[in-house]
Design an enzyme around this catalytic site. Structure first.
Site, PDB file in Angstrom:
ATOM      1  N   LYS A 178      47.617  59.636  42.521  1.00 19.68           N
ATOM      2  CA  LYS A 178      48.697  59.217  43.427  1.00 19.68           C
ATOM      3  C   LYS A 178      50.058  59.626  42.851  1.00 19.68           C
ATOM      4  O   LYS A 178      50.159  59.977  41.673  1.00 19.68           O
ATOM      5  CB  LYS A 178      48.633  57.695  43.611  1.00 19.68           C
ATOM      6  CG  LYS A 178      48.876  56.908  42.319  1.00 19.68           C
ATOM      7  CD  LYS A 178      48.570  55.434  42.491  1.00 19.68           C
ATOM      8  CE  LYS A 178      48.851  54.666  41.193  1.00 19.68           C
ATOM      9  NZ  LYS A 178      48.441  53.250  41.288  1.00 19.68           N
TER      10      LYS A 178
ATOM     11  N   ARG B 291      48.203  41.018  45.062  1.00 23.60           N
ATOM     12  CA  ARG B 291      48.863  42.198  45.602  1.00 23.60           C
ATOM     13  C   ARG B 291      47.953  42.691  46.722  1.00 23.60           C
ATOM     14  O   ARG B 291      47.840  42.004  47.736  1.00 23.60           O
ATOM     15  CB  ARG B 291      49.090  43.216  44.464  1.00 23.60           C
ATOM     16  CG  ARG B 291      50.207  44.207  44.736  1.00 23.60           C
ATOM     17  CD  ARG B 291      50.367  45.212  43.622  1.00 23.60           C
ATOM     18  NE  ARG B 291      49.247  46.168  43.554  1.00 23.60           N
ATOM     19  CZ  ARG B 291      49.193  47.205  42.726  1.00 23.60           C
ATOM     20  NH1 ARG B 291      50.175  47.439  41.875  1.00 23.60           N
ATOM     21  NH2 ARG B 291      48.168  48.025  42.740  1.00 23.60           N
TER      22      ARG B 291
ATOM     23  N   HIS C 123      41.640  44.794  41.285  1.00 22.37           N
ATOM     24  CA  HIS C 123      42.623  45.365  40.352  1.00 22.37           C
ATOM     25  C   HIS C 123      43.131  44.238  39.464  1.00 22.37           C
ATOM     26  O   HIS C 123      43.325  43.105  39.938  1.00 22.37           O
ATOM     27  CB  HIS C 123      43.767  45.991  41.167  1.00 22.37           C
ATOM     28  CG  HIS C 123      44.658  46.931  40.414  1.00 22.37           C
ATOM     29  ND1 HIS C 123      44.199  47.882  39.538  1.00 22.37           N
ATOM     30  CD2 HIS C 123      46.011  47.081  40.428  1.00 22.37           C
ATOM     31  CE1 HIS C 123      45.226  48.577  39.053  1.00 22.37           C
ATOM     32  NE2 HIS C 123      46.337  48.103  39.576  1.00 22.37           N
TER      33      HIS C 123
ATOM     34  N   ARG D 235      38.638  53.666  36.917  1.00 18.76           N
ATOM     35  CA  ARG D 235      39.648  54.172  37.852  1.00 18.76           C
ATOM     36  C   ARG D 235      40.976  54.415  37.126  1.00 18.76           C
ATOM     37  O   ARG D 235      42.004  53.880  37.493  1.00 18.76           O
ATOM     38  CB  ARG D 235      39.826  53.079  38.897  1.00 18.76           C
ATOM     39  CG  ARG D 235      40.121  53.500  40.289  1.00 18.76           C
ATOM     40  CD  ARG D 235      40.022  52.304  41.212  1.00 18.76           C
ATOM     41  NE  ARG D 235      40.912  51.215  40.863  1.00 18.76           N
ATOM     42  CZ  ARG D 235      40.555  49.937  40.714  1.00 18.76           C
ATOM     43  NH1 ARG D 235      39.319  49.548  40.911  1.00 18.76           N
ATOM     44  NH2 ARG D 235      41.442  49.024  40.371  1.00 18.76           N
TER      45      ARG D 235
ATOM     46  N   TYR E 145      81.614  59.683  31.044  1.00 21.72           N
ATOM     47  CA  TYR E 145      82.297  58.645  31.844  1.00 21.72           C
ATOM     48  C   TYR E 145      82.445  57.334  31.083  1.00 21.72           C
ATOM     49  O   TYR E 145      81.502  56.857  30.450  1.00 21.72           O
ATOM     50  CB  TYR E 145      81.487  58.348  33.099  1.00 21.72           C
ATOM     51  CG  TYR E 145      81.495  59.438  34.151  1.00 21.72           C
ATOM     52  CD1 TYR E 145      82.678  60.071  34.527  1.00 21.72           C
ATOM     53  CD2 TYR E 145      80.314  59.791  34.780  1.00 21.72           C
ATOM     54  CE1 TYR E 145      82.659  61.056  35.520  1.00 21.72           C
ATOM     55  CE2 TYR E 145      80.298  60.762  35.769  1.00 21.72           C
ATOM     56  CZ  TYR E 145      81.476  61.396  36.134  1.00 21.72           C
ATOM     57  OH  TYR E 145      81.456  62.354  37.112  1.00 21.72           O
TER      58      TYR E 145
ATOM     59  N   CYS F 109      75.035  61.152  33.253  1.00 18.46           N
ATOM     60  CA  CYS F 109      75.688  61.356  34.551  1.00 18.46           C
ATOM     61  C   CYS F 109      74.651  61.847  35.567  1.00 18.46           C
ATOM     62  O   CYS F 109      73.481  62.007  35.251  1.00 18.46           O
ATOM     63  CB  CYS F 109      76.810  62.374  34.415  1.00 18.46           C
ATOM     64  SG  CYS F 109      77.976  62.007  33.079  1.00 18.46           S
TER      65      CYS F 109
ATOM     66  N   ASP G 230      74.211  64.778  36.850  1.00 18.96           N
ATOM     67  CA  ASP G 230      73.694  66.131  36.626  1.00 18.96           C
ATOM     68  C   ASP G 230      73.585  66.512  35.154  1.00 18.96           C
ATOM     69  O   ASP G 230      73.149  67.620  34.857  1.00 18.96           O
ATOM     70  CB  ASP G 230      74.634  67.167  37.257  1.00 18.96           C
ATOM     71  CG  ASP G 230      75.180  66.711  38.583  1.00 18.96           C
ATOM     72  OD1 ASP G 230      74.354  66.449  39.471  1.00 18.96           O
ATOM     73  OD2 ASP G 230      76.410  66.585  38.718  1.00 18.96           O
TER      74      ASP G 230
HETATM   75  C1  LIG Z   1      47.624  53.000  40.193  1.00 16.41           C
HETATM   76  C2  LIG Z   1      46.340  52.287  40.261  1.00 16.41           C
HETATM   77  C3  LIG Z   1      45.321  52.558  39.324  1.00 16.41           C
HETATM   78  C4  LIG Z   1      45.556  53.388  38.081  1.00 16.41           C
HETATM   79  O1  LIG Z   1      46.338  52.623  37.190  1.00 16.41           O
HETATM   80  P1  LIG Z   1      46.657  53.110  35.716  1.00 16.41           P
HETATM   81  O2  LIG Z   1      47.261  51.935  35.056  1.00 16.41           O
HETATM   82  O3  LIG Z   1      47.597  54.251  35.835  1.00 16.41           O
HETATM   83  O4  LIG Z   1      45.364  53.520  35.117  1.00 16.41           O
HETATM   84  C5  LIG Z   1      44.084  51.988  39.536  1.00 16.41           C
HETATM   85  N1  LIG Z   1      43.866  51.173  40.597  1.00 16.41           N
HETATM   86  C6  LIG Z   1      44.826  50.862  41.483  1.00 16.41           C
HETATM   87  C7  LIG Z   1      44.528  49.941  42.595  1.00 16.41           C
HETATM   88  C8  LIG Z   1      46.098  51.387  41.331  1.00 16.41           C
HETATM   89  O5  LIG Z   1      47.067  51.054  42.206  1.00 16.41           O
END
Ligand SMILES: *Cc1c(COP(=O)(O)O)cnc(C)c1O
Length: 379
Positions: free
Chosen positions: A37, A135, A167, A223, A267, A314, A316
């Site tokens: 992702k 979540r 998760h 994952r 700055y 800054c 840039d």
């Molecule tokens: C982003 C994500 C992962 C991977 O997480 P990492 O900490 O980068 O390994 C796995 N499962 C879900 C649901 C995520 O959103």
């Protein structure tokens, strides 16, 4: 690949991505979904995906459907799960492209069933349980009903439930009590699903931190995301896990000048030269994903040593005070990389700027160009 005229580039080592994937896959000894992702965590969606597959990833994971469709458009045929689908997501397009989807709620399941009926293609479906992160996922109060509806849809031939997943909230703190608590809830969720007849689904829970540190969370598939790119999910040294950072961020000095002691720099003059010195101007800034919080705090490798950015970052550009070191326009400045040439790591930058390396690698961009080294997965 075009250059932007400044020589600022993000260099991605595809062989490191493949090797990291192989290390993780070997460690767990079971299927691995490489998470690509957010443009492959800033490493490039398609090249990162191909490199991870070359390293032995069994499938790919992305957040939103557009990412999965981009993989398909590029010719990536490996199984892909797109899990963050809001109401009205084009599930029919997902099914047409053979993209697996996830649902969190009954309305999401209804949309998937409708798309399956409209297209005549059964959905490969993952059911997301909220086991304590609060979540994504269905809360346990809604889980039995979601599972029952999914079992009916499976019996009707509209879906095939291929995943049961959740998760973790605290995987990066491997002794945290929420981990065992979430594993317990996950096991209950799986038992409910199996009792409802969803017996063929893979169970998956472990992100990168859990993949390196928590074997009890591995279940049928892991994952990992950030570890695939060689960053230590526990905030330590990636090499301790056999991982190598794949990203190097570098720029070239655009201007040098000699200034007197007491010169205010950038700055707000938050830095003042302590002595007569040489300043070097580096032509990347917060518009390119160099955090403004790096002013007077973040390290870079320049003129043979690590040096802290002098004054504010800054939009840039930023400035370095290199003292009496020899530096010329065009010289290399390395912001972060694997660390073996003496350059800072993304973890060092994260510590210096009060964030996590995830945020740094996913946000670097703007006027940096991206260049690939290595050959893993290259077509
Ligand atoms: C982003 C994500 C992962 C991977 O997480 P990492 O900490 O980068 O390994 C796995 N499962 C879900 C649901 C995520 O959103």
């Amino acid at each position: 690949m075009t250059t932007n005229g400044t020589g600022a580039e993000v260099v991605v080592d595809l062989d490191a991505i493949a090797a990291n994937t192989a290390v993780l896959r070997g460690r767990v000894g079971r299927p691995l979904m490489a998470v690509v992702k957010a443009d492959g965590y800033g490493h490039g969606l398609v090249p990162a995906a191909r490199a991870a597959l070359a390293g032995g990833a069994d499938q790919l994971g992305v957040a939103v459907l557009a990412e999965a469709l981009a993989l398909r458009a590029a010719g990536v045929t490996a199984p892909v799960l797109a899990w963050l689908n809001g109401p009205g997501a084009d599930v029919a397009a997902a099914l047409a492209a053979d993209v697996e989807v996830s649902v969190n709620a009954g309305w999401g399941l209804a949309e998937v069933v409708a798309a399956a009926r409209a297209t005549g293609r059964p959905a490969r479906l993952h059911l997301f349980a909220d086991t304590g992160l609060s979540r994504e996922g269905a809360p346990m109060t809604e889980w039995p009903e979601l599972v029952a509806a999914a079992a009916r849809a499976q019996a009707d031939g509209d879906v095939s439930v291929v995943g049961l997943w959740s998760h973790l909230a605290y995987a990066d703190a491997p002794t945290h009590p929420t981990i065992a608590a979430q594993v317990r809830v996950f096991e209950e969720a799986v038992a409910i699903a199996r009792a409802a007849g969803l017996t063929d689904a893979r169970r998956h829970l472990a992100n990168s931190a859990a993949t390196v540190a928590l074997p009890d969370t591995w279940f049928d598939m892991v994952r990992p995301g950030v570890a695939v790119y060689g960053l230590d999910p526990l905030g330590g040294d990636a090499a301790d896990h056999g991982l190598r950072p794949a990203m190097t961020v570098r720029a070239r000095v655009a201007l040098t000048k000699r200034v007197r002691a007491g010169a205010g720099v950038s700055y707000g003059h938050t830095y003042t030269t302590p002595a007569e010195t040489t300043l070097a101007l580096v032509p990347v800034g917060y518009a390119d994903g160099v955090p403004r919080a790096g002013g007077n705090s973040a390290p870079v490798l320049a003129a043979g040593a690590q040096r802290t950015i002098a004054g504010r970052v800054c939009m840039d550009q930023f400035v370095l005070d290199v003292g009496d070191a020899t530096v010329s326009p065009g010289d290399e400045v390395v912001l972060w990389g694997p660390g073996d040439r003496g350059e800072p790591t993304a973890q060092q930058w994260a510590d210096a700027t009060g964030t996590i390396h995830y945020e740094l690698v996913t946000r670097v961009g703007g006027r940096f160009t991206r260049r690939y080294t290595g050959s893993a997965g290259a077509v």
